[in-house]
Design a protein around this motif. Sequence first.
Motif, PDB file in Angstrom:
ATOM      1  N   LEU A   1      -3.270  -6.672   1.375  1.00  0.00           N
ATOM      2  CA  LEU A   1      -3.454  -5.640   0.346  1.00  0.00           C
ATOM      3  C   LEU A   1      -2.180  -5.426  -0.475  1.00  0.00           C
ATOM      4  O   LEU A   1      -1.108  -5.426   0.065  1.00  0.00           O
ATOM      5  CB  LEU A   1      -3.885  -4.326   1.006  1.00  0.00           C
ATOM      6  CG  LEU A   1      -5.314  -4.334   1.519  1.00  0.00           C
ATOM      7  CD1 LEU A   1      -5.585  -3.074   2.330  1.00  0.00           C
ATOM      8  CD2 LEU A   1      -6.311  -4.389   0.363  1.00  0.00           C
TER       9      LEU A   1
ATOM     10  N   THR B   1       0.665   7.072   2.323  1.00  0.00           N
ATOM     11  CA  THR B   1      -0.430   7.871   2.888  1.00  0.00           C
ATOM     12  C   THR B   1      -1.603   6.983   3.286  1.00  0.00           C
ATOM     13  O   THR B   1      -2.146   7.091   4.377  1.00  0.00           O
ATOM     14  CB  THR B   1      -0.947   8.893   1.849  1.00  0.00           C
ATOM     15  OG1 THR B   1       0.158   9.392   1.136  1.00  0.00           O
ATOM     16  CG2 THR B   1      -1.711   9.996   2.505  1.00  0.00           C
ATOM     17  N   ASP B   2      -1.977   6.068   2.361  1.00  0.00           N
ATOM     18  CA  ASP B   2      -3.097   5.171   2.638  1.00  0.00           C
ATOM     19  C   ASP B   2      -2.764   4.254   3.806  1.00  0.00           C
ATOM     20  O   ASP B   2      -3.614   3.968   4.647  1.00  0.00           O
ATOM     21  CB  ASP B   2      -3.441   4.340   1.398  1.00  0.00           C
ATOM     22  CG  ASP B   2      -3.968   5.203   0.265  1.00  0.00           C
ATOM     23  OD1 ASP B   2      -4.309   6.360   0.555  1.00  0.00           O
ATOM     24  OD2 ASP B   2      -4.032   4.730  -0.872  1.00  0.00           O
TER      25      ASP B   2
ATOM     26  N   LEU C   1      -9.806   2.893  -0.189  1.00  0.00           N
ATOM     27  CA  LEU C   1      -8.493   3.215   0.377  1.00  0.00           C
ATOM     28  C   LEU C   1      -8.050   4.640   0.044  1.00  0.00           C
ATOM     29  O   LEU C   1      -7.767   5.423   0.965  1.00  0.00           O
ATOM     30  CB  LEU C   1      -7.477   2.162  -0.091  1.00  0.00           C
ATOM     31  CG  LEU C   1      -6.248   1.962   0.784  1.00  0.00           C
ATOM     32  CD1 LEU C   1      -6.620   1.682   2.216  1.00  0.00           C
ATOM     33  CD2 LEU C   1      -5.412   0.796   0.242  1.00  0.00           C
TER      34      LEU C   1
ATOM     35  N   LEU D   1      -4.823   3.736   7.210  1.00  0.00           N
ATOM     36  CA  LEU D   1      -5.359   2.414   7.532  1.00  0.00           C
ATOM     37  C   LEU D   1      -4.832   1.933   8.884  1.00  0.00           C
ATOM     38  O   LEU D   1      -5.602   1.520   9.761  1.00  0.00           O
ATOM     39  CB  LEU D   1      -4.976   1.434   6.412  1.00  0.00           C
ATOM     40  CG  LEU D   1      -5.664   0.075   6.399  1.00  0.00           C
ATOM     41  CD1 LEU D   1      -7.164   0.253   6.269  1.00  0.00           C
ATOM     42  CD2 LEU D   1      -5.156  -0.760   5.233  1.00  0.00           C
TER      43      LEU D   1
ATOM     44  N   ILE E   1       0.859  -1.185   0.000  1.00  0.00           N
ATOM     45  CA  ILE E   1       0.000   0.000   0.000  1.00  0.00           C
ATOM     46  C   ILE E   1       0.899   1.241   0.000  1.00  0.00           C
ATOM     47  O   ILE E   1       1.996   1.218   0.560  1.00  0.00           O
ATOM     48  CB  ILE E   1      -0.904   0.025   1.253  1.00  0.00           C
ATOM     49  CG1 ILE E   1      -1.460  -1.372   1.538  1.00  0.00           C
ATOM     50  CG2 ILE E   1      -2.040   1.010   1.081  1.00  0.00           C
ATOM     51  CD1 ILE E   1      -2.188  -1.461   2.849  1.00  0.00           C
TER      52      ILE E   1
ATOM     53  N   ILE F   1     -10.079   6.278   3.299  1.00  0.00           N
ATOM     54  CA  ILE F   1      -9.108   6.008   4.372  1.00  0.00           C
ATOM     55  C   ILE F   1      -7.903   6.935   4.266  1.00  0.00           C
ATOM     56  O   ILE F   1      -7.530   7.608   5.236  1.00  0.00           O
ATOM     57  CB  ILE F   1      -8.681   4.524   4.336  1.00  0.00           C
ATOM     58  CG1 ILE F   1      -9.903   3.645   4.608  1.00  0.00           C
ATOM     59  CG2 ILE F   1      -7.605   4.262   5.381  1.00  0.00           C
ATOM     60  CD1 ILE F   1      -9.665   2.173   4.452  1.00  0.00           C
ATOM     61  N   GLY F   2      -7.306   7.004   3.068  1.00  0.00           N
ATOM     62  CA  GLY F   2      -6.115   7.841   2.895  1.00  0.00           C
ATOM     63  C   GLY F   2      -6.395   9.304   3.178  1.00  0.00           C
ATOM     64  O   GLY F   2      -5.545  10.029   3.702  1.00  0.00           O
TER      65      GLY F   2
END
Lengths: 239, 270
Positions: free
Chosen positions: A239, A174-175, B164, A179, A171, B168-169
Motif C-alpha cells: 500500500l 492512524t490507518d 482504509l 490495519l 500509509i 479501518i482507520g
Amino acid sequence: MIDIVGILSANLLYVLLITIGGTLVSFSVHFVPVGGAPAAMAQAPGIGTGTVQLAAGAGLTGLITAGTVLGLTNSIAIVLASGAVGAMLMIGSTMIIGQMVYVFGVGVPPAGGKSKYDPITKDQQDIYSSQGTEGHALPTASYISGIIGGGLGGLGGSLVYYSLVNVTNNIGMTDLAGLAGIFAVGIFFINAVIPSYNIGGTTEGFHDPKFKKWYRAVISSIIATFMCAIIGVLAIGGL
Amino acid sequence: MSAGGSGGPATGGIDHNKIIIFGIIGALVGIYAAYFLVNAIGSAFSFIAGLGAICSIVWGASAVRRVSNYGLGTGVPSIGMLAIGTGMVASLFGMAVGSIAGPIISFVTACIIGLVIGILANRIIGMGIPIMEQSMTEIAGAGSLTIVALSTTMSGTFMIETILPNVIGTGYIAMIFIIGALSILHPFNANLGPDEHQDRTLSTGFEKGAIAVIIAGIVATTTAGAASIPTILVGAFIWYTAFSKFYEYIKRDAHKVVGTGVLPTEEELE
C-alpha cells in the motif's frame, strides 16, 4: 500488481518476527489454566471460560498496551515488555477475581486434580477436592502458570504488531495502526484456537499431562502463521 | 471432554452443497452488484452488499453446524473466531492487492489458509474430524466474504483507498470482526442439542446476519459512499421476518410454550 519479491525480500526479518510472535502466542495458550464449562460450575480447576476468550482478553490487552507505548517510542524492548506486562496484568486480575468468586462465592478451596501435590508449594491437593469433581478454583501452580502464559502471549502479540507497523509502507499513521492492529488480532485468534484444539479445551497449566503435547500446536502454528505473515507483509507493504 | 454436538454428522434439511452455492454466489453477486450500482446510480444501493453478507453468514453458520456437531472439545465460539481471524487476514490482503478482483482474491486466499489449518488440525493435532479440511475451508471462505460484504455495506465500495480511511482507520473493522464472528458462530451455539434442527439454526443465521446489516447501516451514516436508511430498513425487515420464523420453529420444536406471568409482588409472597 504489486512487487511481491521486492516487498518480501525487503521485509524478510518482519515475516520471521511475525511467525515467531504467532508461535509464542500458540505456546502461551498451553500455560493458561482454562476450565471451560466444568470449571464454570466449580467441577474442574481453572478459569470458567474457553481458551479463546481468555487468550483474546489477555492478548488484546497486551496489544493495546503495546500499541499505546509504540506511539511514544520505537524501542522494540519497551514495546514488547509493555505488551507482556499488559497481558500478565489482565490474566492476573481475571484469575484473582475468579479465585475470589470460587472461594467466597461458591465456597470451594483451590485444589488441582492433575497431580497429588502442587508442584510449586508441595501442598497436598487431592484431600481438598470435593467428591465427584476434578478439583476447583486456581491452585498456586495454575495461577503462576497463567501469569507465564499471559506474559508469553502478550510478548507474541506485541511482536506481531510491532513487526506489522514497521513494514515499509506509504500509509498514514492512524490507518496503519488500525490495519496492523486488526491483522495482529486476526493472527492472534488463529494462534489462540489452534492450541485450544490441541489441549481439547481444558488444561490446568504447565503441570497438566496435556502440556507435553505443546510441540504439535507449535508446529501447526509455525506453518499457519508463516502463511499469514507473508500475506500481512504483502498487504501492508503493497500500500 | 466434548462440548456441544452429538459426535456425529449433522443430518436433515436442505442439502449442504446447495447452501455452499447460495453462500458463494449470493455474497459475490451482492458485493459486485452493490459496487457497480453505487458507482453507476447512487449510494442507495449499498444495501445489496448487506444481502450478500447475509448469504455468506448463513453459509458459515451451516458449515459451523456441520463441523461442530462432531464435538470440537472447545465449544463452538472457537471455530467462529478462527473463521473470522483467517477471513480478516485474507480479506484485508485481497482488498489491499486486488483492486477490482479484491473480493475473489480474498475468498481464494481465505480458502487456502482454511484448508491448510484444516489439514494441520487433522494431521498434526490429530482432531480426527473427517470433514475438518472441507469445513475449515468453507468457514474461512465464509468469514472473508462476510468481512468484504460488510465493509462494502459500510462504505459503498471494496476499494482499499476508501476502506482504509472509512472502515479501518476509524476502527469499525474491529466491529466487523466481532459481529461477523458472532453471526457465524452464534446460530449453532444457540440451537445445539439433541433437538437441533437445520431450519431453526439457519433462521437464527438469517436473523444474526440481519442484525449485522443493521449495524453496518448505522455505520454507513458516517461515510459518504453508502446510504444508511435503505440498509437499516432492509436489515430490520429481514430481521423481523427471520425472527418470526425462528419463533415459529421454537414453538414447533418445544414441548410446550407457556407464559410465566409477571413476578409476584412482595405482598403476594407474604
